[in-house]
Design an enzyme around this catalytic site. Structure first.
Site, PDB file in Angstrom:
ATOM      1  N   PRO A  24      39.028  41.124  30.817  1.00 56.25           N
ATOM      2  CG  PRO A  24      37.670  40.990  32.852  1.00 56.25           C
ATOM      3  CD  PRO A  24      37.608  40.911  30.952  1.00 56.25           C
ATOM      4  CE1 TYR A  25      41.484  32.870  29.188  1.00 55.87           C
ATOM      5  CE2 TYR A  25      41.212  34.030  27.033  1.00 55.87           C
ATOM      6  CZ  TYR A  25      41.831  32.763  27.839  1.00 55.87           C
ATOM      7  OH  TYR A  25      42.391  31.670  27.448  1.00 55.87           O
ATOM      8  CB  VAL A  26      42.526  39.641  26.432  1.00 54.49           C
ATOM      9  CG1 VAL A  26      43.624  40.158  25.784  1.00 54.49           C
ATOM     10  CG2 VAL A  26      41.717  38.858  25.537  1.00 54.49           C
TER      11      VAL A  26
ATOM     12  CB  SER B   8      44.847  37.627  33.385  1.00 52.42           C
ATOM     13  OG  SER B   8      43.674  36.565  32.536  1.00 52.42           O
TER      14      SER B   8
END
Length: 247
Positions: free
Chosen positions: A154-156, A158
């Site tokens: 999810p971090y990447v 976003s």
């Protein structure tokens, strides 16, 4: 005259780590800074105090950017305090424990996307409407969009969205002299990094970095300050990888 004397700046996520270093550097360069924080009021107050003692101006505004409407309320409040906007730095990012795609629930995904991608879109939208001509927008991404790691999908995702937002905003705002760039740090020595990685892992990363160490928050803040200042006027739509050469 300092490089940013008389400029009005907003930094999201400015109470710790890279964000704090950015706030302190922009204030040192003469900008009047408003920065957001999500939870730690004591840390935010410490940043305000440190900036004031150094002769600068910084004001903290609490904003949980995962909440609907928070980004717009932050920008309205900041614009009212500053009397305008010349510089926006999107740095806010939530902490989370690395989790495989298979074990990631929708709530975590939605929160990370809301803070990282949606709030950045909304603050850039505000800037597109209200920023003075010849302003600067800097979005903070990550090395991991080109050097992926397990457990941070999810971090990447976003941060990849932020990079594409940069590219489009640079095209749309260039006619007004507004530059829009991304800075993508590598492994940077913050509480967040140390809280999610072992000492062995950190030594390994430092060892494979050409400059032979972890980044420091000030290393990233210096790149942001360059893009924010007059010497960055001919750079737009770029992704500057502040990684010590690792990628």
């Amino acid at each position: 005259m300092a490089a940013l004397e008389g400029k009005a700046a907003v930094v999201t996520g400015g109470s710790r780590g890279i964000g704090r270093a950015i706030v302190e550097r922009l204030a040192r360069d003469g900008a009047d800074v408003v920065f957001s924080f999500a939870q730690n009021a004591d840390a935010a107050a410490e940043v305000e105090r440190a900036v004031k003692e150094a002769g600068g101006n910084a004001r903290a505004i609490r904003a949980e950017l995962a909440d609907p409407g928070a980004a717009e309320r932050l920008m309205d409040a900041a614009g009212g305090h500053l009397g305008g906007l010349d510089l926006l730095v999107n740095n806010a990012a939530p902490g989370f424990a690395p989790t495989s795609i298979a074990d990631t629930d929708e709530e975590l995904y939605d929160r990370v996307m809301a803070v990282n991608a949606k709030s950045a879109f909304l603050t850039v939208r505000y800037a597109a409407r209200h920023m003075r001509d010849n302003g600067r927008i800097v979005n903070i991404s990550t090395l991991n969009t080109v050097r992926p790691a397990r457990g941070i999908a999810p971090y990447v995702a976003s941060k990849g969205a932020i990079e594409q937002l940069t590219a489009v905003a640079a095209l749309e705002l260039g006619a007004r002299g507004i530059t829009v760039n991304t800075v993508s740090p590598g492994a940077t020595d913050t509480d967040l990094l140390r809280g999610t990685n072992s000492e062995e892992a950190l030594r390994t990363v430092a060892g494979i970095t050409p400059l032979g160490r972890l980044g420091q928050p000030a290393d990233v803040a210096d790149v942001v300050a360059f893009l924010a200042g007059p010497d960055g006027r001919w750079l737009t739509g770029q992704n500057i990888r502040a990684t010590g050469g690792i990628a």
